[in-house]
Design an enzyme around this catalytic site. Structure first.
Site, PDB file in Angstrom:
ATOM      1  N   HIS A 289      -4.229   0.227   8.007  1.00 38.89           N
ATOM      2  CA  HIS A 289      -4.760  -0.062   6.683  1.00 38.89           C
ATOM      3  C   HIS A 289      -6.193  -0.613   6.746  1.00 38.89           C
ATOM      4  O   HIS A 289      -6.957  -0.479   5.779  1.00 38.89           O
ATOM      5  CB  HIS A 289      -3.831  -1.087   6.020  1.00 38.89           C
ATOM      6  CG  HIS A 289      -4.123  -1.358   4.576  1.00 38.89           C
ATOM      7  ND1 HIS A 289      -3.639  -0.562   3.567  1.00 38.89           N
ATOM      8  CD2 HIS A 289      -4.857  -2.329   3.978  1.00 38.89           C
ATOM      9  CE1 HIS A 289      -4.063  -1.042   2.397  1.00 38.89           C
ATOM     10  NE2 HIS A 289      -4.798  -2.111   2.619  1.00 38.89           N
TER      11      HIS A 289
ATOM     12  N   GLN B 298      -9.153  13.168   0.008  1.00 43.59           N
ATOM     13  CA  GLN B 298      -8.394  14.038  -0.889  1.00 43.59           C
ATOM     14  C   GLN B 298      -8.808  15.494  -0.688  1.00 43.59           C
ATOM     15  O   GLN B 298      -9.880  15.781  -0.149  1.00 43.59           O
ATOM     16  CB  GLN B 298      -8.666  13.668  -2.345  1.00 43.59           C
ATOM     17  CG  GLN B 298      -8.342  12.224  -2.705  1.00 43.59           C
ATOM     18  CD  GLN B 298      -8.372  11.989  -4.215  1.00 43.59           C
ATOM     19  OE1 GLN B 298      -7.861  12.782  -4.992  1.00 43.59           O
ATOM     20  NE2 GLN B 298      -8.982  10.888  -4.622  1.00 43.59           N
TER      21      GLN B 298
ATOM     22  N   ASN C 239     -13.636   9.454  -1.385  1.00 40.74           N
ATOM     23  CA  ASN C 239     -14.294   8.382  -2.123  1.00 40.74           C
ATOM     24  C   ASN C 239     -14.069   7.101  -1.340  1.00 40.74           C
ATOM     25  O   ASN C 239     -12.930   6.674  -1.177  1.00 40.74           O
ATOM     26  CB  ASN C 239     -13.701   8.213  -3.527  1.00 40.74           C
ATOM     27  CG  ASN C 239     -14.007   9.394  -4.430  1.00 40.74           C
ATOM     28  OD1 ASN C 239     -15.085   9.980  -4.352  1.00 40.74           O
ATOM     29  ND2 ASN C 239     -13.058   9.756  -5.279  1.00 40.74           N
TER      30      ASN C 239
ATOM     31  N   HIS D 290      -8.490   7.039   3.547  1.00 36.06           N
ATOM     32  CA  HIS D 290      -7.896   8.301   3.106  1.00 36.06           C
ATOM     33  C   HIS D 290      -8.911   9.141   2.358  1.00 36.06           C
ATOM     34  O   HIS D 290      -9.914   8.630   1.857  1.00 36.06           O
ATOM     35  CB  HIS D 290      -6.691   8.040   2.196  1.00 36.06           C
ATOM     36  CG  HIS D 290      -7.057   7.510   0.840  1.00 36.06           C
ATOM     37  ND1 HIS D 290      -7.470   6.207   0.631  1.00 36.06           N
ATOM     38  CD2 HIS D 290      -7.097   8.110  -0.375  1.00 36.06           C
ATOM     39  CE1 HIS D 290      -7.731   6.028  -0.653  1.00 36.06           C
ATOM     40  NE2 HIS D 290      -7.526   7.168  -1.303  1.00 36.06           N
TER      41      HIS D 290
ATOM     42  N   CYS E 265       0.816  -1.218   0.000  1.00 33.06           N
ATOM     43  CA  CYS E 265       0.000   0.000   0.000  1.00 33.06           C
ATOM     44  C   CYS E 265       0.850   1.268   0.000  1.00 33.06           C
ATOM     45  O   CYS E 265       1.740   1.431   0.826  1.00 33.06           O
ATOM     46  CB  CYS E 265      -0.891  -0.044   1.234  1.00 33.06           C
ATOM     47  SG  CYS E 265      -1.749   1.479   1.542  1.00 33.06           S
TER      48      CYS E 265
ATOM     49  N   HIS F 205      -7.056   1.569   2.172  1.00 34.64           N
ATOM     50  CA  HIS F 205      -6.445   2.321   3.276  1.00 34.64           C
ATOM     51  C   HIS F 205      -7.251   3.616   3.479  1.00 34.64           C
ATOM     52  O   HIS F 205      -7.453   4.365   2.521  1.00 34.64           O
ATOM     53  CB  HIS F 205      -4.978   2.641   2.949  1.00 34.64           C
ATOM     54  CG  HIS F 205      -4.234   3.144   4.151  1.00 34.64           C
ATOM     55  ND1 HIS F 205      -3.156   2.486   4.703  1.00 34.64           N
ATOM     56  CD2 HIS F 205      -4.430   4.247   4.930  1.00 34.64           C
ATOM     57  CE1 HIS F 205      -2.719   3.163   5.759  1.00 34.64           C
ATOM     58  NE2 HIS F 205      -3.477   4.240   5.907  1.00 34.64           N
TER      59      HIS F 205
ATOM     60  N   CYS G 246       0.429   3.277   3.540  1.00 37.79           N
ATOM     61  CA  CYS G 246       0.841   2.779   4.851  1.00 37.79           C
ATOM     62  C   CYS G 246       2.140   3.464   5.309  1.00 37.79           C
ATOM     63  O   CYS G 246       2.983   3.820   4.483  1.00 37.79           O
ATOM     64  CB  CYS G 246       1.047   1.260   4.800  1.00 37.79           C
ATOM     65  SG  CYS G 246      -0.488   0.324   4.949  1.00 37.79           S
TER      66      CYS G 246
ATOM     67  N   SER H  13      -9.500   2.745  -5.301  1.00 40.32           N
ATOM     68  CA  SER H  13      -8.763   1.505  -5.548  1.00 40.32           C
ATOM     69  C   SER H  13      -7.985   1.027  -4.323  1.00 40.32           C
ATOM     70  O   SER H  13      -7.527  -0.099  -4.287  1.00 40.32           O
ATOM     71  CB  SER H  13      -7.821   1.687  -6.738  1.00 40.32           C
ATOM     72  OG  SER H  13      -7.167   2.934  -6.648  1.00 40.32           O
TER      73      SER H  13
HETATM   74  O1  LIG Z   1      -8.253  10.320  -7.486  1.00 41.23           O
HETATM   75  P1  LIG Z   1      -8.438   8.830  -7.717  1.00 41.23           P
HETATM   76  O2  LIG Z   1      -8.711   8.092  -6.455  1.00 41.23           O
HETATM   77  O3  LIG Z   1      -7.340   8.258  -8.558  1.00 41.23           O
HETATM   78  O4  LIG Z   1      -9.752   8.707  -8.636  1.00 41.23           O
HETATM   79  C1  LIG Z   1     -11.074   8.756  -8.183  1.00 41.23           C
HETATM   80  O5  LIG Z   1     -11.442  10.060  -7.726  1.00 41.23           O
HETATM   81  C2  LIG Z   1     -11.397  11.096  -8.709  1.00 41.23           C
HETATM   82  C3  LIG Z   1     -11.899  12.370  -8.065  1.00 41.23           C
HETATM   83  O6  LIG Z   1     -13.198  12.227  -7.545  1.00 41.23           O
HETATM   84  C4  LIG Z   1     -12.207  10.731  -9.960  1.00 41.23           C
HETATM   85  O7  LIG Z   1     -11.980  11.702 -10.967  1.00 41.23           O
HETATM   86  C5  LIG Z   1     -11.838   9.353 -10.498  1.00 41.23           C
HETATM   87  O8  LIG Z   1     -12.706   9.001 -11.558  1.00 41.23           O
HETATM   88  C6  LIG Z   1     -11.937   8.326  -9.357  1.00 41.23           C
HETATM   89  O9  LIG Z   1     -11.570   7.050  -9.817  1.00 41.23           O
END
Ligand SMILES: O=P(O)(O)O[C@H]1O[C@H](CO)[C@@H](O)[C@H](O)[C@H]1O
Ligand SMILES: O=P(O)(O)O[C@H]1O[C@H](CO)[C@@H](O)[C@H](O)[C@H]1O
Lengths: 344, 344
Positions: free
Chosen positions: A111, A166, A151, A164, A49, A162, A52, A159
């Site tokens: 994690h 943004q 997300n 987190h 990861c 862990h 981590c 994906s």
């Molecule tokens: O930023 P990541 O985790 O790579 O990507 C994820 O969040 C983004 C922001 O919401 C989106 O644009 C992507 O489609 C989504 O897969």
């Protein structure tokens, strides 16, 4: 022209504004204009990861042995500071370069946790990290909006499990921030108080869509909810953005987030997927007294851990359409235990 | 109060308008207002396909042995004609009952076909069925908008692969129709010609995002595209709604839809999922000369038959964000063979 990896618009490094806004008035259909382009493909994680403590990330940097939270610049940033800012205009087509800063915030060194599984005290560290980021990005001369979001879950394109979130901070306000700003300002001009405080007052009096409240915050299903289990978290007093919270309120927010995410997980006995984020006053130097900070949770599940609500055909081309009422979505969760099903 | 199955709003049979529209101005954020509620759960198909000729549907009716297309009232209609139409208003909360008609259109008696696999001549029958429906619903006194659409593929919430689309016709205009109407009207008032014809002129001159054209129609990637392979089909002359097409134009539209969907399937060698639909002038008795009819295709795939674009976090809370440019999305498809990969 900068390198291909440095801007929203790989071809032209321009933020092309939706031409309908310029050709017509108040246009926001046909989707929302020329949109940013993300430069690099998402990679799968090969040797463990990237989030981590102590692990090495894709760019060769090693994560510190952090104890609570850890913030770093996104290795696949969709916005960068040095994107060219030129304006493009050709008849009906208009665009403008967009720049910004993208960061990742690890919520915990562990994690295997999620907000729903973390202790409230640990969530307070996440709140503190959000506030610190909001303050730091807020004084950046080229940033006028900081979008904090998470997300959660593979169903929401996340994906890495862990825990987190943004932050994408940008030179211009994103579409949703513009819309909420406009409406709140119009209401404030007319009534002299924040729209969302007036709304909260009415919801508290009705008590039909309230999931939880403590001294500082209310967790409720908005009257206009689109997603089956859409939820909003609102401060009880006038808080334009998160740095205005007292220490007590940070704790109360952490508690509200904990209670909400536990109920989400308990609903279908699964780690409940969602996108969540805070809408806050723009950091463009204006006071924005019209603003009241909501957190929005948009979760995709409808009937079980695997059956999601499809926002398709009529929703995309016409109007959203619900499969259960906001009041049913409230009641279903009020009936649930308050302890996480994995801990109960 | 009518039966639970007869309205968008199972609890109150009211179409609650988004309060922000009324409290503020031009508000369309915080998602789009109090939304319709679908009354009945979706059932799985137990003894064969409900859409095949000669089969019996959930309500006991038997489908005719149709040769080309077959239209029937949706057995799980989200809109019904007898929904109460009362208006609800309480402070910031506003709503109004919504009524309408929901129909299903089978595109072919063959269970194993899709638009991409059907002959152009057979697609003409689908176009004819759309036109007949649009005309019939258009003179209904309680209908002011008819949304024709197709959800294609399981990824778009379509549970039955038998080729079919839907029409939801409603007493009020849905959100997207209101937005497109407003913008087109403003442009028409100012310039005396339809916005989308002016836009098409510019796109044809630039020739950067054109996928295909014949005498009557252009298939192009809109400048403002949000979905990776979003596409629009536009008539070359002023056509407000589909009954204005000549017989030749119906054939040309069928050809355009065929070419577009074949290229979609060839892109990732899969039956390409999408939601598509036509936006047309409202059938509210006004001439709507500002209107030009586009078909929009919103497909979810990004990089392969299984890797989709997630419209999540920043997209839901901020603004859409693309992973490839509209010009790249055009070129990738121009490079593909014109014959369906299963037939090639
Ligand atoms: O930023 P990541 O985790 O790579 O990507 C994820 O969040 C983004 C922001 O919401 C989106 O644009 C992507 O489609 C989504 O897969
Ligand atoms: O009408 P269906 O096929 O039952 O359902 C599908 O299309 C509807 C209209 O776009 C959506 O509301 C549903 O979420 C989707 O699953």
């Amino acid at each position: 022209m900068g390198p291909i990896s440095n801007g929203w618009f790989a071809t032209c490094h321009k933020r092309r504004k939706r031409f309908f806004d310029l050709a017509g008035k108040g246009r926001s259909t046909f989707s929302s204009g020329r949109v940013p382009v993300k430069p690099l493909p998402k990679l799968t994680i090969p040797f463990g990861c990237f989030l981590c403590p102590g692990n090495t990330r894709i760019n060769g940097e090693t994560n510190p042995d952090y104890e609570h939270t850890f913030v770093f610049d996104n290795d696949f940033a969709a916005l960068t500071e040095d994107s060219p800012k030129q304006v493009f205009e050709d008849g009906l087509l208009k665009a403008e370069g967009e720049s910004g800063i993208c960061r990742v915030i690890c919520f915990s060194p562990r994690h295997d946790l999620t907000l729903a599984l973390m202790d409230v005290d640990d969530i307070v560290h996440v709140v503190d990290a959000w506030v610190a980021q909001y303050e730091e990005l807020g004084i950046h001369p080229d940033i006028s909006y900081a979008q904090i979001f998470e997300n959660r879950g593979a169903m929401m394109g996340c994906s890495n499990p862990h825990p987190h979130g943004q932050i994408w901070a940008s030179r211009h306000l994103p579409n949703e921030a513009i819309k909420e700003s406009t409406t709140q300002l119009a209401y404030h001009d007319e009534h002299g108080k924040p729209l969302l405080l007036a709304y909260l007052e009415q919801e508290l009096a009705l008590d039909e869509r309230i999931l939880f409240q403590n001294e500082g915050f209310v967790v409720l299903v908005p009257y206009w909810a689109v997603w089956p289990f859409e939820t909003m978290v609102l401060p009880k007093r006038h808080i334009r953005s998160m740095e205005e919270m007292t220490a007590d309120e940070r704790l109360q927010l952490a508690e509200a987030l904990s209670k909400l995410t536990i109920r989400y997980d308990n609903l279908f006995k699964t780690s409940f997927p969602y996108s969540m984020g805070f809408h806050q006053r723009p950091v463009d130097g204006e006071p924005h007294d019209e603003w009241q900070m909501p957190a929005h949770f948009y979760p995709p599940l409808l009937r079980s851990a695997t059956v999601k609500k499809f926002m398709v055909g009529f929703e995309l081309l016409g109007s959203p359409q619900r499969d259960l009422t906001p009041e049913q979505a409230t009641q279903k969760r009020l009936d649930l235990p308050e302890t996480h099903y994995l801990k109960g």
